[in-house]
Design a protein around this motif. Structure first.
Motif, PDB file in Angstrom:
ATOM      1  N   ASN A 227       0.824  -1.208   0.000  1.00 15.43           N
ATOM      2  CA  ASN A 227       0.000   0.000   0.000  1.00 15.43           C
ATOM      3  C   ASN A 227       0.858   1.258   0.000  1.00 15.43           C
TER       4      ASN A 227
ATOM      5  N   ASP B  21      -8.935  -8.579  -0.302  1.00 15.51           N
ATOM      6  CA  ASP B  21      -8.225  -7.295  -0.445  1.00 15.51           C
ATOM      7  C   ASP B  21      -6.826  -7.484  -1.012  1.00 15.51           C
ATOM      8  N   TYR B  22      -6.161  -8.558  -0.632  1.00 11.22           N
ATOM      9  CA  TYR B  22      -4.832  -8.832  -1.185  1.00 11.22           C
ATOM     10  C   TYR B  22      -4.951  -9.097  -2.690  1.00 11.22           C
TER      11      TYR B  22
ATOM     12  N   ILE C  24      -4.969  -4.467  -9.031  1.00 14.03           N
ATOM     13  CA  ILE C  24      -4.740  -3.046  -9.352  1.00 14.03           C
ATOM     14  C   ILE C  24      -3.293  -2.818  -9.780  1.00 14.03           C
ATOM     15  N   SER C  25      -2.365  -3.415  -9.045  1.00 14.86           N
ATOM     16  CA  SER C  25      -0.954  -3.201  -9.390  1.00 14.86           C
ATOM     17  C   SER C  25      -0.642  -3.772 -10.773  1.00 14.86           C
TER      18      SER C  25
ATOM     19  N   TYR D 173       2.317  -7.194  -2.831  1.00 10.01           N
ATOM     20  CA  TYR D 173       0.962  -7.753  -2.831  1.00 10.01           C
ATOM     21  C   TYR D 173       0.992  -9.245  -3.162  1.00 10.01           C
TER      22      TYR D 173
ATOM     23  N   PHE E 197     -13.067  -3.410  -0.523  1.00 10.54           N
ATOM     24  CA  PHE E 197     -13.192  -2.719  -1.808  1.00 10.54           C
ATOM     25  C   PHE E 197     -14.641  -2.796  -2.304  1.00 10.54           C
TER      26      PHE E 197
ATOM     27  N   ALA F 262       2.227   1.605  -3.469  1.00 12.56           N
ATOM     28  CA  ALA F 262       1.166   2.033  -4.388  1.00 12.56           C
ATOM     29  C   ALA F 262       0.916   3.535  -4.272  1.00 12.56           C
TER      30      ALA F 262
ATOM     31  N   TRP G  79       4.737   0.812  -8.782  1.00 13.78           N
ATOM     32  CA  TRP G  79       3.873  -0.344  -9.050  1.00 13.78           C
ATOM     33  C   TRP G  79       4.605  -1.673  -9.087  1.00 13.78           C
TER      34      TRP G  79
ATOM     35  N   ASN H 257      -5.853  -5.714  -4.559  1.00 17.42           N
ATOM     36  CA  ASN H 257      -4.733  -4.788  -4.709  1.00 17.42           C
ATOM     37  C   ASN H 257      -3.674  -5.335  -5.653  1.00 17.42           C
TER      38      ASN H 257
END
Length: 108
Positions: free
Chosen positions: A31, A58-59, A65-66, A46, A94, A34, A39, A62
Motif C-alpha cells: 500500500n 483485499d490482497y 490493481i498493481s 501484494y 473494496f 502504491a 507499481w 490490490n
C-alpha cells in the motif's frame, strides 16, 4: 493523508525483516509503494501477501490493481475475478461493483 512518504516504509520493513512472509506486513508495504506509484514494488509486495493468505479478497484486489497499472490486463483480470469471488465468503474493503466494472472493461 494518503500521500506517499518514504519514511512510512521504515516501521514496516523492520518487523518484515523478522517475518518476511507476513501477509499483513507485505500488504501494508504494498500500500505504501502504491501511494508512491511504485507499481513494480507494490505488485511484488501484494503477491507475497497473497501467497501467505491466498483467499484474502483485499490482497487479491490490490494485486489486480498493481498488475492493471503495470499494463498486464490478462493477469489483472484474473486477480480481479478471484478478488470478487473471495469477497463472497470473506469481508472485503473494496467496492465489488467497481471491481466488476473494471473486470468487464479488461475482458472486452
Amino acid at each position: 493523508s494518503r500521500k506517499y512518504r518514504p519514511e512510512a516504509e521504515t516501521p514496516i520493513k523492520q518487523p518484515l525483516s523478522a517475518q518476511p512472509d507476513s501477509p499483513a506486513l507485505n500488504f501494508s508495504l504494498g500500500n505504501i509503494y502504491a501511494r508512491g506509484r511504485r507499481w513494480n514494488e507494490a505488485q511484488q509486495a501484494y503477491f507475497k501477501a497473497m501467497a501467505g493468505d491466498p483467499g484474502n479478497p483485499d490482497y487479491l484486489f490490490n494485486l489486480a490493481i498493481s498488475l492493471d497499472q503495470l499494463r498486464q490486463p490478462k493477469l489483472a483480470a484474473s486477480y480481479y475475478a478471484q478478488a470478487i469471488t473471495a469477497a463472497e465468503s470473506r469481508p472485503a474493503g473494496f467496492d465489488r461493483a467497481l471491481a466488476n466494472e473494471r473486470l468487464q472493461k479488461l475482458q472486452q
